[in-house]
Design an enzyme around this catalytic site. Structure first.
Site, PDB file in Angstrom:
ATOM      1  N   CYS A 170       0.815  -1.230   0.000  1.00  0.00           N
ATOM      2  CA  CYS A 170       0.000   0.000   0.000  1.00  0.00           C
ATOM      3  C   CYS A 170       0.837   1.264   0.000  1.00  0.00           C
ATOM      4  O   CYS A 170       0.317   2.356  -0.228  1.00  0.00           O
ATOM      5  CB  CYS A 170      -0.952   0.003   1.187  1.00  0.00           C
ATOM      6  SG  CYS A 170      -2.120  -1.341   1.116  1.00  0.00           S
ATOM      7  N   HIS A 213      -3.513   7.246   2.290  1.00  0.00           N
ATOM      8  CA  HIS A 213      -3.909   5.912   1.838  1.00  0.00           C
ATOM      9  C   HIS A 213      -5.285   5.603   2.441  1.00  0.00           C
ATOM     10  O   HIS A 213      -5.541   5.904   3.607  1.00  0.00           O
ATOM     11  CB  HIS A 213      -2.872   4.899   2.327  1.00  0.00           C
ATOM     12  CG  HIS A 213      -3.255   3.475   2.083  1.00  0.00           C
ATOM     13  ND1 HIS A 213      -3.636   3.013   0.841  1.00  0.00           N
ATOM     14  CD2 HIS A 213      -3.315   2.412   2.928  1.00  0.00           C
ATOM     15  CE1 HIS A 213      -3.920   1.728   0.939  1.00  0.00           C
ATOM     16  NE2 HIS A 213      -3.739   1.337   2.184  1.00  0.00           N
ATOM     17  N   ASN A 253     -10.392   0.129  -0.406  1.00  0.00           N
ATOM     18  CA  ASN A 253      -8.930   0.105  -0.420  1.00  0.00           C
ATOM     19  C   ASN A 253      -8.464  -0.552  -1.728  1.00  0.00           C
ATOM     20  O   ASN A 253      -8.601  -1.761  -1.904  1.00  0.00           O
ATOM     21  CB  ASN A 253      -8.425  -0.674   0.799  1.00  0.00           C
ATOM     22  CG  ASN A 253      -6.905  -0.681   0.903  1.00  0.00           C
ATOM     23  OD1 ASN A 253      -6.208  -0.263  -0.015  1.00  0.00           O
ATOM     24  ND2 ASN A 253      -6.398  -1.163   2.026  1.00  0.00           N
TER      25      ASN A 253
HETATM   26  O1  UT7 Z   1      -4.036  -1.217   3.447  1.00  0.00           O
HETATM   27  C1  UT7 Z   1      -3.109  -1.936   4.181  1.00  0.00           C
HETATM   28  C2  UT7 Z   1      -3.250  -1.704   5.605  1.00  0.00           C
HETATM   29  N1  UT7 Z   1      -4.477  -2.277   6.088  1.00  0.00           N
HETATM   30  C3  UT7 Z   1      -5.095  -1.692   7.075  1.00  0.00           C
HETATM   31  O2  UT7 Z   1      -4.657  -0.650   7.488  1.00  0.00           O
HETATM   32  C4  UT7 Z   1      -6.292  -2.375   7.668  1.00  0.00           C
HETATM   33  C5  UT7 Z   1      -6.256  -2.226   9.158  1.00  0.00           C
HETATM   34  N2  UT7 Z   1      -7.342  -2.889   9.860  1.00  0.00           N
HETATM   35  C6  UT7 Z   1      -8.620  -2.482   9.844  1.00  0.00           C
HETATM   36  O3  UT7 Z   1      -8.987  -1.596   9.100  1.00  0.00           O
HETATM   37  C7  UT7 Z   1      -9.582  -3.114  10.841  1.00  0.00           C
HETATM   38  O4  UT7 Z   1      -8.856  -3.832  11.806  1.00  0.00           O
HETATM   39  C8  UT7 Z   1     -10.664  -4.028  10.204  1.00  0.00           C
HETATM   40  C9  UT7 Z   1     -11.656  -3.195   9.427  1.00  0.00           C
HETATM   41  C10 UT7 Z   1     -10.005  -5.042   9.299  1.00  0.00           C
HETATM   42  C11 UT7 Z   1     -11.442  -4.747  11.293  1.00  0.00           C
HETATM   43  O5  UT7 Z   1     -11.999  -3.823  12.209  1.00  0.00           O
HETATM   44  P1  UT7 Z   1     -11.826  -4.029  13.794  1.00  0.00           P
HETATM   45  O6  UT7 Z   1     -12.546  -2.946  14.440  1.00  0.00           O
HETATM   46  O7  UT7 Z   1     -10.355  -4.149  14.055  1.00  0.00           O
HETATM   47  O8  UT7 Z   1     -12.602  -5.382  14.011  1.00  0.00           O
HETATM   48  P2  UT7 Z   1     -12.096  -6.746  14.645  1.00  0.00           P
HETATM   49  O9  UT7 Z   1     -11.275  -7.481  13.671  1.00  0.00           O
HETATM   50  O10 UT7 Z   1     -11.540  -6.514  16.000  1.00  0.00           O
HETATM   51  O11 UT7 Z   1     -13.476  -7.482  14.861  1.00  0.00           O
HETATM   52  C12 UT7 Z   1     -14.475  -6.976  15.737  1.00  0.00           C
HETATM   53  C13 UT7 Z   1     -15.656  -7.915  15.657  1.00  0.00           C
HETATM   54  C14 UT7 Z   1     -15.266  -9.383  15.841  1.00  0.00           C
HETATM   55  O12 UT7 Z   1     -16.323 -10.022  16.534  1.00  0.00           O
HETATM   56  P3  UT7 Z   1     -16.210 -10.305  18.104  1.00  0.00           P
HETATM   57  O13 UT7 Z   1     -14.992 -11.161  18.248  1.00  0.00           O
HETATM   58  O14 UT7 Z   1     -16.061  -8.948  18.738  1.00  0.00           O
HETATM   59  O15 UT7 Z   1     -17.497 -10.996  18.422  1.00  0.00           O
HETATM   60  C15 UT7 Z   1     -15.201  -9.886  14.428  1.00  0.00           C
HETATM   61  O16 UT7 Z   1     -15.448 -11.271  14.345  1.00  0.00           O
HETATM   62  O17 UT7 Z   1     -16.269  -7.807  14.349  1.00  0.00           O
HETATM   63  C16 UT7 Z   1     -16.315  -9.113  13.753  1.00  0.00           C
HETATM   64  N3  UT7 Z   1     -16.128  -8.961  12.320  1.00  0.00           N
HETATM   65  C17 UT7 Z   1     -17.120  -8.750  11.467  1.00  0.00           C
HETATM   66  N4  UT7 Z   1     -18.442  -8.622  11.649  1.00  0.00           N
HETATM   67  C18 UT7 Z   1     -19.190  -8.384  10.551  1.00  0.00           C
HETATM   68  C19 UT7 Z   1     -14.954  -9.004  11.635  1.00  0.00           C
HETATM   69  N5  UT7 Z   1     -15.194  -8.830  10.333  1.00  0.00           N
HETATM   70  C20 UT7 Z   1     -16.519  -8.670  10.196  1.00  0.00           C
HETATM   71  C21 UT7 Z   1     -17.361  -8.440   9.095  1.00  0.00           C
HETATM   72  N6  UT7 Z   1     -18.685  -8.296   9.328  1.00  0.00           N
HETATM   73  N7  UT7 Z   1     -16.899  -8.328   7.825  1.00  0.00           N
END
Ligand code: UT7
Length: 336
Positions: free
Chosen positions: A120, A261, A291
């Site tokens: 990225c 980004h 993205n």
């Molecule tokens: O471009 C290269 C660099 N990339 C980035 O910078 C990406 C960085 N990361 C992110 O943007 C975020 O971490 C994500 C958008 C990928 C995820 O967001 P988050 O707030 O970190 O969510 P999480 O992974 O901690 O998940 C929170 C909850 C979990 O459920 P529990 O364990 O709290 O019950 C996940 O299972 O959300 C759940 N979850 C979803 N729910 C609905 C994870 N993905 C999804 C989904 N839909 N697609």
């Protein structure tokens, strides 16, 4: 990265072009594909929809029209180009480079052409490389592109990643100008290979060549530890943008537009806050295109240009973070 000697020329950013696939994949569409919901995606990422190419579309099918639009806006013929650099992680082939394909399609006969792979951060790395060719006097006109067909390396059964990415490509033309005129004033690039496993595509390189087993185990797709990547991204983007201001004796009033980004709206906002910039000075198009990896910054520049936010003299700060990890920033004044 240390400072360089005074350049002979400055790389002016004279025009932008872009290309997106027609097909829109909305959050509602994704609800039918994986266990997710539209509101979760919007509130956790800022994404409403993304553009997805038809399967088998090569990146050059987007890069070529983006390049042509850019050259047309600049009033420059492809035969005048000295170089073409494309930042991508999803080039047409492992070899030859997509830049070679685009060079041929454009008829840019005298241009060198190569791809850059820096995830990225690729576009920031590529525009810095293009600027370096110009600053040293080795090239007068370099076309820098960034783009990806992310849908070719996304597992549409994995809700952790498939909601985040889209396809698209943008192009910026660099031209040699006076060393104290408008153009790329400074750039800074950083890397930390120690966290490589947090964001990667495990197979199709030499470490794990493409195989039936790699496909069956989903190793040909992008995988990431989202939460960890998130916190590194905020920290590094704040650091490098702050460092750019400091080492050029600038403050936030010297930034007309921040072009970050587009990985997550919740990453963009703290970076803007840390720089003391209101959100109306920040280009955000993640809601419409998600993205696009190497495409995010040139596509955001193209959108801001179309909205009239960028004109001759507009001062831009580009900042990115991605797999590797690699991150960087570039400060420039737009136009001829
Ligand atoms: O471009 C290269 C660099 N990339 C980035 O910078 C990406 C960085 N990361 C992110 O943007 C975020 O971490 C994500 C958008 C990928 C995820 O967001 P988050 O707030 O970190 O969510 P999480 O992974 O901690 O998940 C929170 C909850 C979990 O459920 P529990 O364990 O709290 O019950 C996940 O299972 O959300 C759940 N979850 C979803 N729910 C609905 C994870 N993905 C999804 C989904 N839909 N697609």
């Amino acid at each position: 990265m240390s400072s360089s000697p005074a350049p002979l020329f400055r790389a002016k950013c004279v025009a932008v072009g872009s290309a997106l696939p027609e097909k829109r994949l909305t959050n509602d569409d994704l609800e039918k594909m994986v266990e997710t919901n539209s509101d979760w995606i919007l509130s956790r990422t800022g994404i409403r929809e993304r553009r997805i190419a038809e399967p088998g579309t090569p990146l050059s099918d987007l890069a070529t029209p983006a390049a042509q639009q850019c050259l047309e806006r600049a009033g420059v013929d492809a035969s005048e180009l000295d170089g073409i650099i494309i930042a991508t992680i999803t080039g047409d082939y492992v070899m030859p480079t997509t830049a070679n394909v685009v060079q041929h399609k454009l008829g840019a006969h005298k241009a060198f052409a190569f791809d850059m792979l820096n995830a990225c951060n690729g576009f920031v790395a590529a525009i810095s490389t293009g600027a370096s060719f110009i600053e040293s006097g080795r090239a007068k006109k370099v076309l820098v592109l960034g783009g990806d067909i992310m849908s070719s390396i996304i597992d549409y059964t994995d809700r952790n990643t498939c909601i985040l990415f889209g396809d698209g490509c943008g192009a910026v033309l660099l031209e040699a100008g006076e060393p104290d005129g408008p153009g790329i004033i400074d750039f800074e690039l950083h890397s930390d290979g120690g966290n490589a496993d947090l964001l990667s595509v495990p197979s199709s390189g030499s470490a794990c060549p493409a195989s039936v087993e790699a496909i069956e185990n989903h190793l040909i797709y992008l995988t990431q530890s989202g939460k960890q990547v998130f916190s590194h991204a905020v920290r590094r983007m704040c650091e490098v943008a702050g460092s750019m201001l400091e080492r050029n004796n600038l403050n936030n009033d010297d930034i007309d537009l921040l072009v970050p980004h587009q990985a997550n709206q919740r990453i963009i906002e703290p970076v803007a806050r840390r720089l003391g910039l209101p959100m109306d000075k920040v280009v955000v198009n993640i809601d419409r295109v998600a993205n696009t990896t190497d495409g995010t910054i040139p596509l955001a520049i193209a959108d801001a240009f179309a909205d009239g936010q960028i004109a001759d003299g507009t001062r831009l700060m580009l900042v990115a973070f991605g797999g590797g990890f690699s991150w960087g920033a570039c400060y420039l004044t737009w136009g001829r």
